[in-house]
Design a protein around this motif. Structure first.
Motif, short mmCIF file in Angstrom:
data_model
loop_
_atom_site.label_atom_id
_atom_site.label_comp_id
_atom_site.label_asym_id
_atom_site.label_seq_id
_atom_site.Cartn_x
_atom_site.Cartn_y
_atom_site.Cartn_z
N GLN A 81 -3.24 14.50 -5.23
CA GLN A 81 -4.27 15.43 -5.03
C GLN A 81 -5.11 14.49 -4.18
O GLN A 81 -5.63 13.38 -4.36
CB GLN A 81 -4.90 15.72 -6.23
N ALA A 82 -5.84 14.85 -3.11
CA ALA A 82 -6.70 14.28 -2.22
C ALA A 82 -7.91 14.14 -2.66
O ALA A 82 -8.64 15.07 -2.58
CB ALA A 82 -6.59 14.96 -0.59
N ALA B 220 -13.53 14.51 -11.64
CA ALA B 220 -12.15 15.63 -11.82
C ALA B 220 -11.89 15.75 -13.24
O ALA B 220 -11.64 16.76 -13.79
CB ALA B 220 -10.97 15.24 -10.79
N ALA B 221 -12.06 14.44 -13.92
CA ALA B 221 -11.47 14.44 -15.21
C ALA B 221 -12.76 14.64 -16.26
O ALA B 221 -12.59 14.69 -17.39
CB ALA B 221 -10.93 13.05 -15.57
N GLY B 222 -13.83 14.99 -15.54
CA GLY B 222 -14.78 15.29 -16.42
C GLY B 222 -15.70 14.10 -16.92
O GLY B 222 -16.35 14.04 -18.11
N GLY C 296 0.99 -1.13 -0.11
CA GLY C 296 -0.05 0.00 -0.14
C GLY C 296 1.00 1.24 0.06
O GLY C 296 2.12 0.98 0.16
N GLY C 297 0.33 2.47 -0.06
CA GLY C 297 0.79 3.67 -0.06
C GLY C 297 0.54 4.64 1.19
O GLY C 297 -0.03 3.78 2.19
N ALA C 298 0.88 5.68 1.05
CA ALA C 298 0.74 6.69 2.27
C ALA C 298 -0.72 6.80 2.58
O ALA C 298 -1.26 7.28 3.40
CB ALA C 298 1.32 7.84 2.11
N THR C 299 -1.60 6.81 1.25
CA THR C 299 -3.07 7.22 1.35
C THR C 299 -3.83 5.98 0.61
O THR C 299 -3.13 5.34 -0.16
CB THR C 299 -3.37 8.53 0.76
N ARG C 300 -4.91 5.84 0.82
CA ARG C 300 -5.86 4.99 0.02
C ARG C 300 -5.54 5.27 -1.39
O ARG C 300 -5.49 4.40 -2.29
CB ARG C 300 -7.32 5.21 0.36
N GLN C 301 -5.71 6.62 -1.88
CA GLN C 301 -5.58 6.94 -3.30
C GLN C 301 -4.09 6.26 -3.70
O GLN C 301 -3.85 5.72 -4.62
CB GLN C 301 -5.32 8.17 -3.43
N ASP C 302 -2.90 6.48 -2.89
CA ASP C 302 -1.74 6.04 -3.40
C ASP C 302 -1.74 4.36 -3.70
O ASP C 302 -1.09 3.64 -4.33
CB ASP C 302 -0.59 6.27 -2.44
N SER C 303 -2.50 3.65 -2.49
CA SER C 303 -2.71 2.39 -2.53
C SER C 303 -3.37 1.86 -3.81
O SER C 303 -2.97 0.56 -4.40
CB SER C 303 -3.21 1.81 -1.38
N ALA D 17 -6.77 8.40 -14.87
CA ALA D 17 -7.05 9.47 -13.96
C ALA D 17 -6.19 9.46 -12.74
O ALA D 17 -6.11 10.42 -12.02
CB ALA D 17 -8.84 9.33 -13.63
N HIS D 18 -5.80 8.45 -12.21
CA HIS D 18 -4.96 7.95 -11.24
C HIS D 18 -3.59 8.72 -11.37
O HIS D 18 -3.09 9.63 -10.71
CB HIS D 18 -4.64 6.80 -10.48
#
Length: 392
Positions: free
Chosen positions: A173-174, A184-186, A71-78, A166-167
């Motif tokens: 970005q949180a 965010a990507a429309g 995993g990463g530092a955040t869920r998004q990173d994971s 998108a990732h």
């Protein structure tokens, strides 16, 4: 078409508390993450867990899955780590699911996948029913309209290339979920009706609620255990004193074939007794050289697997250590945490305490330590029904 699933299991579960992350706690005889994986497996070609490799491998043993990705530092990173690991397989679709949601239904998964014919993303959500208040410093500052608001769940389904792009674009970005990246990507994201039963286990009360739903009517089984070990001879200075899985500073250890952890031995006997499976000697005979000086943690892990094999759960465990010395109170919390970790349950279900014999008997004379344990194990009521009754 190739469908992949990311099973996100990298969280520490800090809000839940306890030494074991919530996704690895036992729920109706199996780790929470295994329930989630088994629900996803029939619908996907590739299953990739994201998180610490060792506990994932243990929890998912026997299930087909790709090697876990850190995993990463955040869920998004994971999630991004998992997507990058899936990229060489070039899946068409990816499901992203929280390992702490063990009750996702096949109906929901199939509906999400079906919506990807129309949109690049689809998520389950439930309309907000409660009045919403914005609060600052313990006081209401505004009432927020709940019109159009919904609570997002997982799994969330996406066309793989769209989500990976998108990732990569919004790395750093949180974003609180993967759908937010497509927003965010429309890109369009469809919403299907979520399920109240698809609970994300966040607090201890959530685990209890899911347990009740999974087990249904239960029968409590009570087991007791008792064990005694004498102190090793004074000259056996290499012998450490291990009690309830914790090394306790003391000049003398306990004598025994294994590490002589009297607390764990009593607890194992209580578990085996509740399951009508004999005692610790039946499973780990002291006559066998394999168990000489063995870490008793191994015995307790085995006892936990027997609960799982019966499809039950540990309601609670209570261990009493009986001795004049050493003092147990300073170590009790650490003992409870270690036993909880070995059993895969929240710390609130395990108690360790001590008493003396008022200097009477072998314990009062400081010749050894005794322990007694009591456990309650909850088994499905259907386990005890005659076959004829179960067919009705």
């Amino acid at each position: 078409m190739t469908i992949a699933a990311l099973l996100v299991a990298a969280g520490s579960g800090s809000r839940f508390g306890g030494p074991t992350p919530k996704q690895f706690l036992h729920l109706a005889g199996k780790p929470v993450i295994r329930h989630a994986a088994e629900q996803l497996a029939p619908y996907v070609d590739l299953l990739l867990p994201v998180g610490e490799a060792a506990p994932i491998a243990e929890a998912l043993a026997g299930l087909a899955h790709l090697p876990p990705v850190p995993g990463g530092a955040t869920r998004q990173d994971s999630v991004r780590n998992g997507l990058e690991a899936l990229a060489p397989y070039e899946p068409d679709i990816v499901l992203v699911h929280d390992a702490a949601r063990p009750r996702v239904s096949g109906r929901l998964i199939a509906e999400l996948l079906g919506r990807l014919d129309e949109t690049p993303g689809a998520i389950p959500a439930i309309p907000v029913a409660d009045t919403l208040k914005r609060v600052e410093n313990g006081e209401i500052v505004a009432t927020v309209s709940r019109t159009g608001l919904q609570r997002a769940q997982t799994p969330q389904a996406f066309r793989f290339a769209t989500l990976l792009g998108a990732h990569r674009r919004f790395a750093g970005q949180a974003m609180t979920d993967d759908a937010a990246l497509l927003e965010a990507a429309g890109e369009r994201v469809a919403v299907v009706a979520g399920e109240e039963s698809n609970i994300k286990i966040t607090l201890a009360g959530d685990l209890a609620e899911v347990e009740r739903a999974l087990l249904g009517p239960v029968v409590p089984r009570v087991g007791t255990g008792f064990d005694v070990h004498a102190f090793a001879p004074a000259e056996a200075t290499a012998r450490k004193l291990t009690l309830c899985g914790i090394e306790v500073p003391y000049p003398r250890g306990l004598a025994g074939h294994s590490d002589a952890d009297v607390g764990i031995h009593a607890l194992c006997d209580a578990i085996y007794g509740a399951l009508a499976e004999g005692d610790i000697g039946r499973h780990f005979p002291p006559s066998e050289a394999a168990w000489k000086d063995a870490d008793s943690a191994r015995f307790l892990r085995h006892a936990a697997t027997r609960i799982a094999a019966a499809g039950g759960l540990l309601g609670n465990a209570d261990v009493t250590l009986i001795c004049e010395r050493p003092k147990i109170a300073p170590h009790a919390a650490a003992m409870e945490a270690r036993l909880s970790e070995l059993l895969g349950v929240p710390t609130g279900r395990v108690s360790v305490k001590a008493t003396t014999t008022e200097r009477l008997g072998f314990a009062g004379r400081g010749e050894g330590i005794a322990a007694q344990a009591v456990v309650t194990i909850l088994l499905k009521a259907e386990t005890f029904l005659p076959a004829a009754a179960m067919r009705k």
